[in-house]
Design a protein around this motif. Sequence first.
Motif, PDB file in Angstrom:
ATOM      1  N   UNK A  28       0.832  -1.207   0.000  1.00  0.00           N
ATOM      2  CA  UNK A  28       0.000   0.000   0.000  1.00  0.00           C
ATOM      3  C   UNK A  28       0.864   1.254   0.000  1.00  0.00           C
ATOM      4  N   UNK A  29       1.972   1.231   0.739  1.00  0.00           N
ATOM      5  CA  UNK A  29       2.849   2.405   0.780  1.00  0.00           C
ATOM      6  C   UNK A  29       3.497   2.599  -0.598  1.00  0.00           C
ATOM      7  N   UNK A  30       3.870   1.497  -1.225  1.00  0.00           N
ATOM      8  CA  UNK A  30       4.458   1.566  -2.562  1.00  0.00           C
ATOM      9  C   UNK A  30       3.471   2.194  -3.553  1.00  0.00           C
ATOM     10  N   UNK A  31       2.208   1.844  -3.374  1.00  0.00           N
ATOM     11  CA  UNK A  31       1.151   2.406  -4.225  1.00  0.00           C
ATOM     12  C   UNK A  31       1.112   3.931  -4.099  1.00  0.00           C
ATOM     13  N   UNK A  32       1.206   4.428  -2.862  1.00  0.00           N
ATOM     14  CA  UNK A  32       1.219   5.886  -2.638  1.00  0.00           C
ATOM     15  C   UNK A  32       2.391   6.514  -3.377  1.00  0.00           C
ATOM     16  N   UNK A  33       3.534   5.858  -3.304  1.00  0.00           N
ATOM     17  CA  UNK A  33       4.743   6.420  -3.911  1.00  0.00           C
ATOM     18  C   UNK A  33       4.650   6.349  -5.435  1.00  0.00           C
ATOM     19  N   UNK A  34       4.175   5.237  -5.958  1.00  0.00           N
ATOM     20  CA  UNK A  34       4.005   5.114  -7.408  1.00  0.00           C
ATOM     21  C   UNK A  34       3.006   6.132  -7.946  1.00  0.00           C
ATOM     22  N   UNK A  35       1.904   6.343  -7.186  1.00  0.00           N
ATOM     23  CA  UNK A  35       0.876   7.300  -7.623  1.00  0.00           C
ATOM     24  C   UNK A  35       1.252   8.740  -7.293  1.00  0.00           C
ATOM     25  N   UNK A  36       2.305   8.902  -6.510  1.00  0.00           N
ATOM     26  CA  UNK A  36       2.772  10.224  -6.052  1.00  0.00           C
ATOM     27  C   UNK A  36       1.750  10.956  -5.187  1.00  0.00           C
ATOM     28  N   UNK A  37       0.868  10.192  -4.532  1.00  0.00           N
ATOM     29  CA  UNK A  37      -0.044  10.759  -3.541  1.00  0.00           C
ATOM     30  C   UNK A  37       0.543  10.436  -2.161  1.00  0.00           C
ATOM     31  N   UNK A  38       1.391  11.311  -1.671  1.00  0.00           N
ATOM     32  CA  UNK A  38       2.074  10.988  -0.415  1.00  0.00           C
ATOM     33  C   UNK A  38       1.611  11.856   0.753  1.00  0.00           C
ATOM     34  N   UNK A  39       0.962  12.975   0.441  1.00  0.00           N
ATOM     35  CA  UNK A  39       0.650  13.946   1.489  1.00  0.00           C
ATOM     36  C   UNK A  39      -0.773  13.762   2.029  1.00  0.00           C
ATOM     37  N   UNK A  40      -1.369  14.834   2.557  1.00  0.00           N
ATOM     38  CA  UNK A  40      -2.632  14.678   3.292  1.00  0.00           C
ATOM     39  C   UNK A  40      -3.837  14.437   2.385  1.00  0.00           C
ATOM     40  N   UNK A  41      -3.743  14.838   1.110  1.00  0.00           N
ATOM     41  CA  UNK A  41      -4.803  14.456   0.174  1.00  0.00           C
ATOM     42  C   UNK A  41      -4.433  13.068  -0.346  1.00  0.00           C
ATOM     43  N   UNK A  42      -5.417  12.281  -0.716  1.00  0.00           N
ATOM     44  CA  UNK A  42      -5.092  10.921  -1.163  1.00  0.00           C
ATOM     45  C   UNK A  42      -6.094   9.958  -0.591  1.00  0.00           C
ATOM     46  N   UNK A  43      -6.336   8.874  -1.315  1.00  0.00           N
ATOM     47  CA  UNK A  43      -7.486   8.021  -1.012  1.00  0.00           C
ATOM     48  C   UNK A  43      -7.324   7.222   0.281  1.00  0.00           C
ATOM     49  N   UNK A  44      -6.080   6.951   0.695  1.00  0.00           N
ATOM     50  CA  UNK A  44      -5.911   6.111   1.894  1.00  0.00           C
ATOM     51  C   UNK A  44      -6.373   6.794   3.171  1.00  0.00           C
ATOM     52  N   UNK A  45      -6.300   8.120   3.222  1.00  0.00           N
ATOM     53  CA  UNK A  45      -6.756   8.802   4.435  1.00  0.00           C
ATOM     54  C   UNK A  45      -8.253   8.549   4.636  1.00  0.00           C
ATOM     55  N   UNK A 264      -1.569   6.705   6.426  1.00  0.00           N
ATOM     56  CA  UNK A 264      -2.880   6.052   6.365  1.00  0.00           C
ATOM     57  C   UNK A 264      -2.789   4.707   5.638  1.00  0.00           C
ATOM     58  N   UNK A 265      -1.940   4.641   4.600  1.00  0.00           N
ATOM     59  CA  UNK A 265      -1.763   3.383   3.862  1.00  0.00           C
ATOM     60  C   UNK A 265      -1.218   2.301   4.801  1.00  0.00           C
ATOM     61  N   UNK A 266      -0.241   2.691   5.621  1.00  0.00           N
ATOM     62  CA  UNK A 266       0.272   1.762   6.637  1.00  0.00           C
ATOM     63  C   UNK A 266      -0.851   1.319   7.564  1.00  0.00           C
ATOM     64  N   UNK A 267      -1.661   2.291   7.988  1.00  0.00           N
ATOM     65  CA  UNK A 267      -2.751   2.010   8.914  1.00  0.00           C
ATOM     66  C   UNK A 267      -3.774   1.051   8.343  1.00  0.00           C
ATOM     67  N   UNK A 268      -4.121   1.223   7.063  1.00  0.00           N
ATOM     68  CA  UNK A 268      -5.104   0.335   6.420  1.00  0.00           C
ATOM     69  C   UNK A 268      -4.579  -1.102   6.420  1.00  0.00           C
ATOM     70  N   UNK A 269      -3.296  -1.252   6.096  1.00  0.00           N
ATOM     71  CA  UNK A 269      -2.710  -2.599   6.088  1.00  0.00           C
ATOM     72  C   UNK A 269      -2.679  -3.188   7.495  1.00  0.00           C
ATOM     73  N   UNK A 270      -2.327  -2.357   8.478  1.00  0.00           N
ATOM     74  CA  UNK A 270      -2.263  -2.834   9.863  1.00  0.00           C
ATOM     75  C   UNK A 270      -3.636  -3.267  10.365  1.00  0.00           C
TER      76      UNK A 270
END
Length: 394
Positions: A28-45, A264-270
């Motif tokens: 999931x974290x890799x997905x954020x980095x690949x999509x370049x959505x790393x900050x507070x906007x982004x679907x995982x939050x 948040x991506x970490x949190x979803x996986x956890x």
Amino acid sequence: MKNFIGLIDTMYEIPLLVPSLKGNELKYVEECINDEWVSTAGSYVRKFEEKISDYTQSKYAVACTNGTSALHISLKLAGVVSEDEVIVPTLTFIAPINAVMYCSAIPIFMDADKFHNIDIEKTIDFITTETFFRSGYTYNKKTKKRVSAIIPVHVWGNASYLDELIRICEERNIVVIEDASESLGTTYTQGNFANKHTGTIGRLGCLSFNGNKIITCGGGGIILTSDEEHAERAVYYTTQAKDDPVRYIHNNVGYNYRLTNIQAALGVAQLESLPSYLNKKKIINDYYRSAINDLEHFSFLESPDYSDNNLWLNILEISDDCRLNVDSLINIFEKNKIQTRPVWTLNHMQKPFKDFQNHRIENAYKIVEKSLCMPSSVNLKTSHIDKIVSVLSE
Ligand SMILES: *Cc1c(COP(=O)(O)O)cnc(C)c1O
């Protein structure tokens, strides 16, 4: 090498509490980095908030940078203002006390019960004998200041029994903010709140996803509430109080407290692993209890039977007639590369807070003297526990 809290964790063969990140965390974290959505906007939050709200059955869940900021914003939403007083336990991590101070409010310290939670009977005694109710608010007889909120903390994952406290706080207009930082997964089995999760009983509840908690985002927190207006205001205050985000109009002082997409991506996986973690915590607790059964001077802290507790951290209790104290035990464990910790220094005795009011504190002193935090990571093996117990029996 030493850091400011003692030996670094990697020096221990058996650390106190470390996370396990063996599920979908990297994916999931890799997905954020690949999509370049790393900050507070982004679907995982949003996803993390939804999943936490589903899991806890809380109507709303608003993500924050950490549990401390969740507490700070909750106090603000509860209407705690400068010079108000807030009832807190003396035996807890410092975060809820600091959050009270961030509001320029004043903590009033309460004793701990046999499960290490705020002593409800003494707290109710304080409210009924030391305060009065006038024009819709509760005031402290001694200081004449308004008592506007209380923060019960579910210590070590043990549910604090809230039935009577909620009743009197409703009568007295004292807002209940639960600090459920350590108790994600803990539910009530008895009383008015049977089947409910800790953190969903008071008007607001706070969770933490720090590295040592039952699940982690690296750092993170969440505000739980069933009040729509509180949920909206929580988003508003955690994102710099934007009244017009295009023209940058801010009618209030806001905070930069929003969780990032990577966290948040970490949190979803956890969260996907939480059921298995809860299961592991039960196995660890059972194993500790049976392994220690024959040892004369030691026992483990009991958990309340009115709740199904997450058993986040195991607390060793040392009997009064034992010739070893907490410090000597920590040293012995440290020599064996096992990390243990004393419980918290009582907050009403800490330098910034020692002049504030406290009420009938007795039991908490004994708890500090006789309790030790034991290794409790979800990846702890039975062979580790065998080693810990063999050190104890020597
Ligand atoms: C961990 C914790 C918090 C919040 O800590 P953060 O590191 O800010 O997420 C608050 N209260 C208690 C009791 C805690 O254990």
